[in-house]
Write an enzyme that holds these catalytic residues in place. Structure first.
Site, short mmCIF file in Angstrom:
data_model
loop_
_atom_site.label_atom_id
_atom_site.label_comp_id
_atom_site.label_asym_id
_atom_site.label_seq_id
_atom_site.Cartn_x
_atom_site.Cartn_y
_atom_site.Cartn_z
N GLY A 11 57.39 -92.94 -93.78
CA GLY A 11 58.74 -93.19 -93.23
C GLY A 11 59.79 -92.93 -94.31
O GLY A 11 59.54 -93.20 -95.48
N ARG A 73 54.30 -88.43 -91.22
CA ARG A 73 53.24 -89.43 -91.39
C ARG A 73 51.86 -88.77 -91.33
O ARG A 73 50.85 -89.44 -91.16
CB ARG A 73 53.36 -90.52 -90.33
CG ARG A 73 54.57 -91.43 -90.55
CD ARG A 73 54.38 -92.77 -89.90
NE ARG A 73 55.56 -93.62 -89.98
CZ ARG A 73 55.81 -94.42 -91.01
NH1 ARG A 73 54.99 -94.49 -92.02
NH2 ARG A 73 56.90 -95.17 -90.99
N ASP A 104 52.44 -97.43 -98.82
CA ASP A 104 51.03 -97.78 -99.00
C ASP A 104 50.07 -96.73 -98.44
O ASP A 104 49.09 -96.36 -99.08
CB ASP A 104 50.73 -99.18 -98.43
CG ASP A 104 51.02 -99.27 -96.95
OD1 ASP A 104 52.14 -98.93 -96.54
OD2 ASP A 104 50.13 -99.69 -96.19
N THR A 126 59.42 -97.77 -100.23
CA THR A 126 59.44 -98.33 -98.88
C THR A 126 60.52 -99.40 -98.77
O THR A 126 60.71 -100.19 -99.71
CB THR A 126 58.09 -98.96 -98.45
OG1 THR A 126 58.27 -99.64 -97.20
CG2 THR A 126 57.56 -99.99 -99.44
N ASP A 128 60.09 -101.74 -96.94
CA ASP A 128 59.31 -102.96 -96.67
C ASP A 128 59.02 -103.79 -97.92
O ASP A 128 58.66 -104.97 -97.81
CB ASP A 128 57.98 -102.61 -95.99
CG ASP A 128 58.17 -102.04 -94.60
OD1 ASP A 128 59.33 -101.95 -94.14
OD2 ASP A 128 57.16 -101.66 -93.97
N ASP A 130 56.51 -103.83 -99.94
CA ASP A 130 55.21 -104.49 -99.88
C ASP A 130 54.11 -103.80 -100.71
O ASP A 130 52.93 -104.03 -100.47
CB ASP A 130 54.76 -104.60 -98.41
CG ASP A 130 54.68 -103.25 -97.71
OD1 ASP A 130 54.96 -102.22 -98.36
OD2 ASP A 130 54.34 -103.23 -96.51
N ARG A 172 56.62 -103.68 -91.55
CA ARG A 172 55.47 -103.45 -90.67
C ARG A 172 54.49 -104.62 -90.65
O ARG A 172 54.12 -105.11 -89.60
CB ARG A 172 54.75 -102.16 -91.11
CG ARG A 172 53.66 -101.71 -90.18
CD ARG A 172 53.22 -100.32 -90.50
NE ARG A 172 54.10 -99.31 -89.96
CZ ARG A 172 53.99 -98.82 -88.72
NH1 ARG A 172 53.04 -99.24 -87.92
NH2 ARG A 172 54.82 -97.91 -88.30
O1 F6P Z 1 57.22 -98.65 -93.42
C1 F6P Z 1 58.59 -98.54 -93.28
C2 F6P Z 1 58.99 -98.74 -91.86
O2 F6P Z 1 60.39 -98.60 -91.79
C3 F6P Z 1 58.55 -100.07 -91.26
O3 F6P Z 1 59.40 -101.11 -91.62
C4 F6P Z 1 58.57 -99.73 -89.79
O4 F6P Z 1 57.68 -100.53 -89.05
C5 F6P Z 1 58.11 -98.32 -89.77
O5 F6P Z 1 58.43 -97.76 -91.01
C6 F6P Z 1 58.74 -97.51 -88.66
O6 F6P Z 1 58.29 -96.23 -88.76
P1 F6P Z 1 58.66 -95.04 -87.74
O7 F6P Z 1 60.04 -94.61 -88.07
O8 F6P Z 1 57.67 -93.97 -88.06
O9 F6P Z 1 58.53 -95.60 -86.39
#
Ligand code: F6P
Length: 342
Positions: A11, A73, A104, A126, A128, A130, A172
């Site tokens: 992401g 991804r 991750d 990220t 996140d 994490d 996430r």
């Molecule tokens: O991992 C980063 C993140 O923004 C998470 O917080 C979220 O769940 C996910 O990516 C959303 O990803 P996408 O844009 O692929 O739906």
């Protein structure tokens, strides 16, 4: 002659361009060295989709959100033949070290490729926050600021209408954004995946606030929390690469809270707004420092490591350490947030 590759995967996140710029500028400063950008994450590495980068091609991108290289991804071990096609592009471009900027999932693929012999340096990315092995990640500060601004705005409209607002933020599997934005925005309750929750307690908080004359309540929810008991577990929708699409759990939480308290309860799912746009000053500086350090490791042939934050320093840690766990919110930080509930 030294060739450094750079890719962004997973992401997107505010600060990616600042890292690309930093890697490119640092390598360009080094005599007899070049940078090769890989487009669209692992997909570009598998398909040999590359672009030369130099000091001029990265001018003006420090403040831009997103990534000039594109991202996806796609995972070489899930959607491709793993090491084979990646190493082909590395060899064809004479890349001595590949800087991989990712979260991750991306770092786990980087670890596998590195164990098979690919020269890889990681940069933790990220919103996140994490990733293990580092105290923090770039992108997080920007996301927290955006979520905090949203909470401030939601509080004022909630107060005018005597409403409860459930604000859902990204993360996430971990509740870093929820906890930090909740503390910064003065949330009345914060629900995160790391801590089991009981909506009856949240309903008590809301009722007691309103009894004391407060005309609104803000409940911050991390998108990764489990559905409240008594609601049906919906099958998660998937993205193009088979990952769960999160977002929306707070509708079920809000429905139950409204039933329990009798107060009108609305939902605001912040979603991708937390990931878009210009990085905060903190993230620009952090991303720049991480990019410069990663370029130095790559130029020195120090592969298999990730540039990490430890206290006020940027240090190399093994990518293996970064992949050892998904780092959650520590109990004492959540306890601090809890002091202000209600
Ligand atoms: O991992 C980063 C993140 O923004 C998470 O917080 C979220 O769940 C996910 O990516 C959303 O990803 P996408 O844009 O692929 O739906």
């Amino acid at each position: 002659m030294s060739v450094v590759g750079v890719l962004t995967a997973g992401g997107d996140c505010p600060g990616l361009n600042a890292v690309i710029r930093a890697v490119t500028a640092r390598v360009a400063d080094h005599p007899d060295s070049e940078v090769v950008g890989i487009r669209n994450g692992w997909e570009g590495l598998m398909e040999g989709d590359t672009i030369p980068l130099d000091r001029d091609s990265v001018r003006g991108i420090l403040t831009r959100g997103g990534t000039i290289l594109g991202t996806s991804r796609m995972d070489p071990y899930v959607h491709g033949d793993g090491y084979q096609s990646c190493s082909r592009t590395i060899k064809r471009n004479g890349i001595d070290s590949l800087v991989v900027i990712g979260g991750d999932g991306t770092l786990r693929s980087a670890l596998k490729l590195s164990q098979e012999g690919l020269p890889v340096v990681g940069v933790p990315k990220t919103i996140d926050n994490d990733i293990a092995g580092t105290d923090t990640t770039f992108g997080f500060s920007t996301a927290v600021q955006i979520a905090t601004d949203a909470i401030d705005r939601l509080a004022s409209t909630a107060e005018s209408h005597n409403r409860v607002i459930v604000v859902e933020v990204m993360g996430r599997t971990k509740g870093w954004i929820a906890t930090h934005a909740g503390i910064a925005g003065g949330a009345d309750a914060i629900i995160i995946p790391e801590v089991p929750y009981d909506l009856a307690e949240t309903a008590d908080i809301v009722r007691s606030r309103h009894r004391r004359g407060q005309r609104y309540s803000i409940v911050v929810v991390g998108e990764g929390v489990q559905p409240p008991p008594g609601t049906k577990k919906k099958g998660a929708r998937k993205d193009a690469f088979g990952f769960d699409r999160l977002g929306g759990i707070s509708y079920r939480i809000a429905e139950q809270l409204e039933e329990m308290t009798g107060f009108e309860t609305r939902v605001s799912v912040l979603g991708h707004i937390q990931r878009g746009g210009t990085p905060s000053a903190f993230d620009r500086v952090l991303a720049t420092r991480l990019g410069v350090a990663a370029a130095d490791y790559a130029l020195a042939g120090k592969n298999g490591v990730m540039a990490a934050v430890r206290g006020t320093e940027i240090v190399p840690v093994s990518i293996e350490e970064a992949c050892a766990e998904i780092r959650g919110v520590p109990a004492d930080l959540y306890e601090t947030a809890k002091t202000f509930f209600g």
